[in-house]
Design a protein around this motif. Structure first.
Motif, PDB file in Angstrom:
ATOM      1  N   GLU A 109      17.386 -16.885   8.562  1.00 27.62           N
ATOM      2  CA  GLU A 109      16.256 -16.245   7.875  1.00 27.62           C
ATOM      3  C   GLU A 109      16.255 -14.731   8.115  1.00 27.62           C
ATOM      4  O   GLU A 109      15.951 -13.944   7.213  1.00 27.62           O
ATOM      5  CB  GLU A 109      14.946 -16.886   8.383  1.00 27.62           C
ATOM      6  N   HIS A 110      16.645 -14.312   9.344  1.00 28.62           N
ATOM      7  CA  HIS A 110      16.593 -12.866   9.607  1.00 28.62           C
ATOM      8  C   HIS A 110      17.601 -12.101   8.747  1.00 28.62           C
ATOM      9  O   HIS A 110      17.364 -10.948   8.404  1.00 28.62           O
ATOM     10  CB  HIS A 110      16.778 -12.546  11.099  1.00 28.62           C
ATOM     11  N   HIS A 111      18.700 -12.745   8.346  1.00 28.07           N
ATOM     12  CA  HIS A 111      19.658 -12.064   7.463  1.00 28.07           C
ATOM     13  C   HIS A 111      19.057 -11.853   6.072  1.00 28.07           C
ATOM     14  O   HIS A 111      19.198 -10.793   5.471  1.00 28.07           O
ATOM     15  CB  HIS A 111      20.958 -12.870   7.355  1.00 28.07           C
ATOM     16  N   ARG A 112      18.419 -12.901   5.581  1.00 25.82           N
ATOM     17  CA  ARG A 112      17.810 -12.786   4.240  1.00 25.82           C
ATOM     18  C   ARG A 112      16.734 -11.703   4.237  1.00 25.82           C
ATOM     19  O   ARG A 112      16.648 -10.873   3.345  1.00 25.82           O
ATOM     20  CB  ARG A 112      17.199 -14.130   3.833  1.00 25.82           C
ATOM     21  N   ARG A 113      15.913 -11.735   5.313  1.00 25.32           N
ATOM     22  CA  ARG A 113      14.843 -10.731   5.415  1.00 25.32           C
ATOM     23  C   ARG A 113      15.417  -9.322   5.465  1.00 25.32           C
ATOM     24  O   ARG A 113      14.926  -8.420   4.795  1.00 25.32           O
ATOM     25  CB  ARG A 113      14.100 -10.950   6.737  1.00 25.32           C
ATOM     26  N   GLY A 135      25.188  -9.348   3.189  1.00 25.76           N
ATOM     27  CA  GLY A 135      25.567  -8.114   3.894  1.00 25.76           C
ATOM     28  C   GLY A 135      25.195  -8.169   5.370  1.00 25.76           C
ATOM     29  O   GLY A 135      26.046  -7.947   6.242  1.00 25.76           O
ATOM     30  N   PRO A 136      23.934  -8.471   5.703  1.00 21.30           N
ATOM     31  CA  PRO A 136      23.555  -8.524   7.114  1.00 21.30           C
ATOM     32  C   PRO A 136      24.344  -9.566   7.916  1.00 21.30           C
ATOM     33  O   PRO A 136      24.637  -9.362   9.095  1.00 21.30           O
ATOM     34  CB  PRO A 136      22.063  -8.871   7.063  1.00 21.30           C
ATOM     35  N   CYS A 137      24.713 -10.679   7.302  1.00 18.69           N
ATOM     36  CA  CYS A 137      25.486 -11.699   8.031  1.00 18.69           C
ATOM     37  C   CYS A 137      26.886 -11.175   8.352  1.00 18.69           C
ATOM     38  O   CYS A 137      27.352 -11.266   9.492  1.00 18.69           O
ATOM     39  CB  CYS A 137      25.557 -12.989   7.221  1.00 18.69           C
ATOM     40  N   TYR A 138      27.566 -10.589   7.347  1.00 15.91           N
ATOM     41  CA  TYR A 138      28.909 -10.046   7.612  1.00 15.91           C
ATOM     42  C   TYR A 138      28.833  -8.839   8.560  1.00 15.91           C
ATOM     43  O   TYR A 138      29.760  -8.587   9.327  1.00 15.91           O
ATOM     44  CB  TYR A 138      29.608  -9.652   6.310  1.00 15.91           C
ATOM     45  N   ALA A 139      27.711  -8.099   8.508  1.00 15.61           N
ATOM     46  CA  ALA A 139      27.561  -6.966   9.423  1.00 15.61           C
ATOM     47  C   ALA A 139      27.476  -7.476  10.862  1.00 15.61           C
ATOM     48  O   ALA A 139      28.113  -6.926  11.772  1.00 15.61           O
ATOM     49  CB  ALA A 139      26.310  -6.161   9.067  1.00 15.61           C
ATOM     50  N   ASP A 140      26.730  -8.557  11.064  1.00 19.07           N
ATOM     51  CA  ASP A 140      26.634  -9.148  12.412  1.00 19.07           C
ATOM     52  C   ASP A 140      27.986  -9.692  12.863  1.00 19.07           C
ATOM     53  O   ASP A 140      28.331  -9.618  14.041  1.00 19.07           O
ATOM     54  CB  ASP A 140      25.596 -10.280  12.431  1.00 19.07           C
ATOM     55  N   LYS A 141      28.742 -10.234  11.924  1.00 21.99           N
ATOM     56  CA  LYS A 141      30.083 -10.744  12.257  1.00 21.99           C
ATOM     57  C   LYS A 141      30.926  -9.592  12.803  1.00 21.99           C
ATOM     58  O   LYS A 141      31.548  -9.701  13.860  1.00 21.99           O
ATOM     59  CB  LYS A 141      30.716 -11.351  11.004  1.00 21.99           C
ATOM     60  N   ALA A 142      30.917  -8.457  12.066  1.00 19.68           N
ATOM     61  CA  ALA A 142      31.726  -7.312  12.494  1.00 19.68           C
ATOM     62  C   ALA A 142      31.176  -6.690  13.780  1.00 19.68           C
ATOM     63  O   ALA A 142      31.936  -6.166  14.598  1.00 19.68           O
ATOM     64  CB  ALA A 142      31.778  -6.269  11.380  1.00 19.68           C
ATOM     65  N   SER A 143      29.868  -6.786  13.977  1.00 16.93           N
ATOM     66  CA  SER A 143      29.265  -6.230  15.205  1.00 16.93           C
ATOM     67  C   SER A 143      29.392  -7.180  16.400  1.00 16.93           C
ATOM     68  O   SER A 143      28.912  -6.863  17.483  1.00 16.93           O
ATOM     69  CB  SER A 143      27.766  -5.985  15.013  1.00 16.93           C
ATOM     70  N   ARG A 144      29.909  -8.360  16.121  1.00 15.00           N
ATOM     71  CA  ARG A 144      30.080  -9.402  17.144  1.00 15.00           C
ATOM     72  C   ARG A 144      28.765  -9.918  17.710  1.00 15.00           C
ATOM     73  O   ARG A 144      28.649 -10.292  18.854  1.00 15.00           O
ATOM     74  CB  ARG A 144      31.008  -8.919  18.271  1.00 15.00           C
ATOM     75  N   ARG A 161      21.937 -17.416  22.184  1.00 15.65           N
ATOM     76  CA  ARG A 161      22.397 -16.379  21.241  1.00 15.65           C
ATOM     77  C   ARG A 161      21.316 -16.045  20.211  1.00 15.65           C
ATOM     78  O   ARG A 161      21.126 -14.890  19.855  1.00 15.65           O
ATOM     79  CB  ARG A 161      23.677 -16.839  20.547  1.00 15.65           C
ATOM     80  N   LEU A 162      20.616 -17.086  19.755  1.00 14.28           N
ATOM     81  CA  LEU A 162      19.564 -16.827  18.773  1.00 14.28           C
ATOM     82  C   LEU A 162      18.426 -16.030  19.410  1.00 14.28           C
ATOM     83  O   LEU A 162      17.838 -15.135  18.790  1.00 14.28           O
ATOM     84  CB  LEU A 162      19.060 -18.159  18.188  1.00 14.28           C
ATOM     85  N   GLN A 163      18.161 -16.340  20.676  1.00 12.73           N
ATOM     86  CA  GLN A 163      17.117 -15.608  21.396  1.00 12.73           C
ATOM     87  C   GLN A 163      17.493 -14.117  21.495  1.00 12.73           C
ATOM     88  O   GLN A 163      16.685 -13.236  21.209  1.00 12.73           O
ATOM     89  CB  GLN A 163      16.973 -16.194  22.801  1.00 12.73           C
ATOM     90  N   ALA A 164      18.739 -13.853  21.880  1.00  8.71           N
ATOM     91  CA  ALA A 164      19.191 -12.460  22.034  1.00  8.71           C
ATOM     92  C   ALA A 164      19.151 -11.740  20.683  1.00  8.71           C
ATOM     93  O   ALA A 164      18.712 -10.594  20.575  1.00  8.71           O
ATOM     94  CB  ALA A 164      20.605 -12.449  22.601  1.00  8.71           C
ATOM     95  N   THR A 165      19.602 -12.439  19.644  1.00 10.20           N
ATOM     96  CA  THR A 165      19.625 -11.829  18.309  1.00 10.20           C
ATOM     97  C   THR A 165      18.219 -11.510  17.818  1.00 10.20           C
ATOM     98  O   THR A 165      17.936 -10.410  17.353  1.00 10.20           O
ATOM     99  CB  THR A 165      20.307 -12.795  17.308  1.00 10.20           C
ATOM    100  N   LEU A 166      17.339 -12.505  17.942  1.00 14.60           N
ATOM    101  CA  LEU A 166      15.983 -12.290  17.418  1.00 14.60           C
ATOM    102  C   LEU A 166      15.224 -11.234  18.201  1.00 14.60           C
ATOM    103  O   LEU A 166      14.395 -10.508  17.643  1.00 14.60           O
ATOM    104  CB  LEU A 166      15.203 -13.600  17.402  1.00 14.60           C
ATOM    105  N   ALA A 167      15.522 -11.128  19.505  1.00 11.16           N
ATOM    106  CA  ALA A 167      14.852 -10.095  20.310  1.00 11.16           C
ATOM    107  C   ALA A 167      15.114  -8.725  19.664  1.00 11.16           C
ATOM    108  O   ALA A 167      14.205  -7.905  19.532  1.00 11.16           O
ATOM    109  CB  ALA A 167      15.370 -10.131  21.744  1.00 11.16           C
ATOM    110  N   GLU A 168      16.355  -8.527  19.219  1.00  5.00           N
ATOM    111  CA  GLU A 168      16.703  -7.240  18.610  1.00  5.00           C
ATOM    112  C   GLU A 168      16.169  -7.131  17.166  1.00  5.00           C
ATOM    113  O   GLU A 168      15.568  -6.128  16.794  1.00  5.00           O
ATOM    114  CB  GLU A 168      18.224  -7.098  18.619  1.00  5.00           C
ATOM    115  N   LYS A 169      16.367  -8.184  16.405  1.00  2.00           N
ATOM    116  CA  LYS A 169      15.948  -8.116  14.984  1.00  2.00           C
ATOM    117  C   LYS A 169      14.428  -7.960  14.883  1.00  2.00           C
ATOM    118  O   LYS A 169      13.935  -7.253  14.004  1.00  2.00           O
ATOM    119  CB  LYS A 169      16.360  -9.378  14.210  1.00  2.00           C
ATOM    120  N   ASN A 170      13.705  -8.639  15.765  1.00  4.53           N
ATOM    121  CA  ASN A 170      12.246  -8.558  15.683  1.00  4.53           C
ATOM    122  C   ASN A 170      11.731  -7.146  15.950  1.00  4.53           C
ATOM    123  O   ASN A 170      10.759  -6.710  15.341  1.00  4.53           O
ATOM    124  CB  ASN A 170      11.594  -9.577  16.630  1.00  4.53           C
TER     125      ASN A 170
END
Ligand code: IMP
Length: 428
Positions: A109-113, A135-144, A161-170
């Motif tokens: 959902e965070h990629h779509r948003r 775009g955001p999904c492939y950007a995260d892929k390249a950003s690892r 991993r989802l916790q770490a990702t959402l902490a930043e995206k939020n």
């Protein structure tokens, strides 16, 4: 032919679905190697229309193995929905007919948003994305920082991993866009459900495809978008975020580049583009409007009206050359029926200088003066024609003229949406 790459040679929407469905009859394995639910491949079988977003067009042929490879950005919610909709229409989608790569990245959902927010933020400079989070999904892929299907299936990795990702995206949602944060618990719960529903389909698809090839089975590689939307070779930044041509296969599947034996491009008899960005042959007058109406040029994924224009031999030469195409297939020739003359872009002039290659610079693309040539059109209905020699002379000449102009033979024409509405083209 044990391996065949079929790709779009324009800006997507070339009618790949129908052609790949047809070619899948002779394949054992059909592999999608890039893109995701931004694609919408339309296949019409006996009057019934199927729109495939993730799943390769081979799924409509019983017994074929269809593979969603690691280069695809998988949206589990959309994929599961697609599976269900196909099953509801009695299409056999099973672990025997569909496999999904453990290496494919997952769209959350965070990629779509982020996709929607980035577009809103860009305002006039927006790309006109499909809003599918690509775009955001492939950007995260390249950003690892992305999560792969394999991570989805591993409960503890998923959670941390989802916790770490959402902490930043939020933080981004709240501070940059003033939006509500996403709820971690809810996101984890949703992802767990996806994991359990997708698990039966997941495997190392690269190993599967390489083994099939070693055993002499026929593998067809299916592109989701067109070469002019390629992240490196397209009209950057008005592109998608993956490698859309045959060059995307090696990385997207895990398949040796030298084992791709044949490449065939698909292009319409005219041009369309959806979203923003350069489109040198766009016709914003009555002819463009006519192409849109007669060609039903409305997006199968977003419903957006497509921009329409004339066949662009300069862009096509470029697309076929970088893809190493052996031949191409021309779709929607029937849409040109009734035009008094058919125009083709044969050259570009930029600032008074003739360009013999497709410009990289956006500024140049925005001031291209297109040199057109035209030929007489035809009025006869060609939707029932099945032999090249039965086409009106002007239609045959149009095909031969375009072959000459782009330097590659046309091996088949499509003259309507149904499976059998094709015309093989004899070589000269
Ligand atoms: P995205 O792939 O959703 O990020 O969109 C980037 C650009 O590619 C936009 O101009 C989209 O309209 C275009 N695009 C993406 N997928 C397709 C497709 O399947 N057909 C045509 N255009 C597409």
């Amino acid at each position: 032919m044990p391996t065949l790459s079929v790709f779009g040679a324009q800006w997507g929407d070339e009618g790949k679905g129908k052609i790949i469905d047809r070619m899948a009859r002779d394949a054992d394995v059909v592999v999608r190697y890039q893109g995701g639910a931004n694609a919408g491949h339309t296949v019409v079988v006996g009057g019934d229309e199927y729109i495939l977003h993730h799943i390769p067009s081979g799924i409509l042929h019983p017994g074929k193995l269809n593979v969603i490879a690691g280069g695809v950005a998988v949206d589990p919610a959309k994929l599961l929905d697609e599976i269900e909709q196909l099953r509801a229409r009695d299409v056999a989608v099973t672990e025997q007919t569909l496999r999904v790569s453990a290496r494919a990245h997952v769209i959350f959902e965070h990629h779509r948003r982020l996709d929607h927010m980035a577009e809103k933020f860009k305002g006039e400079g927006r790309i006109g994305t499909t809003g599918r989070g690509i775009g955001p999904c492939y950007a995260d892929k390249a950003s690892r920082t992305g999560l792969r299907v394999a991570d989805l299936l591993d409960g503890s990795t998923l959670e941390s991993r989802l916790q770490a990702t959402l902490a930043e995206k939020n933080v981004h949602f709240e501070r940059v866009h003033g939006e509500e944060p996403l709820d971690l618990g809810q996101e984890i719960e949703r992802a767990r459900q996806w994991a359990s529903d997708l698990a039966p389909f997941v495997c190392d698809t690269g190993a599967l495809v390489r083994k099939a090839y070693r055993e002499g089975r026929t593998v067809l590689f299916e592109a989701a978008q067109g070469v002019m939307l390629d992240v490196d070779h397209g009209t950057y930044p008005f592109v998608t975020s993956s490698h859309t041509g045959p060059d995307g296969i090696a990385a997207g599947v895990g398949f040796p580049v030298r084992s791709i034996e044949r490449a065939v491009g698909i292009a319409k008899a005219y041009c369309t583009r959806v979203g923003e960005g350069p489109f040198p042959t766009e016709d914003e007058g009555p002819d463009g409007e006519r192409l849109r109406e007669v060609g039903c040029e409305f997006g199968s994924t977003t419903g957006r009206s497509r921009r329409c224009g004339w066949f662009d031999a300069v862009a096509m030469r470029y697309a076929l050359e970088i893809s190493g195409a052996d031949a191409w297939i021309m779709t929607k020739l029937d849409v040109l029926t009734g035009l008094s003359e058919v125009k083709v872009a044969v050259g570009y002039v930029v600032g008074g200088v003739t360009r013999d290659s497709f410009p990289a610079e956006l500024a140049d693309l925005s001031r291209v003066e297109v040199t057109y040539e035209s030929r007489p059109g035809w009025t006869e209905d060609i939707t029932g024609v099945r032999r090249f020699e039965d086409l009106p002379e002007a239609a045959r000449e149009y095909v031969r003229w375009l072959e000459d102009m782009v330097g590659a033979p046309v091996e088949m024409l499509s003259v309507g949406p149904e499976r059998d509405q094709v015309v093989p083209v004899p070589s000269v």
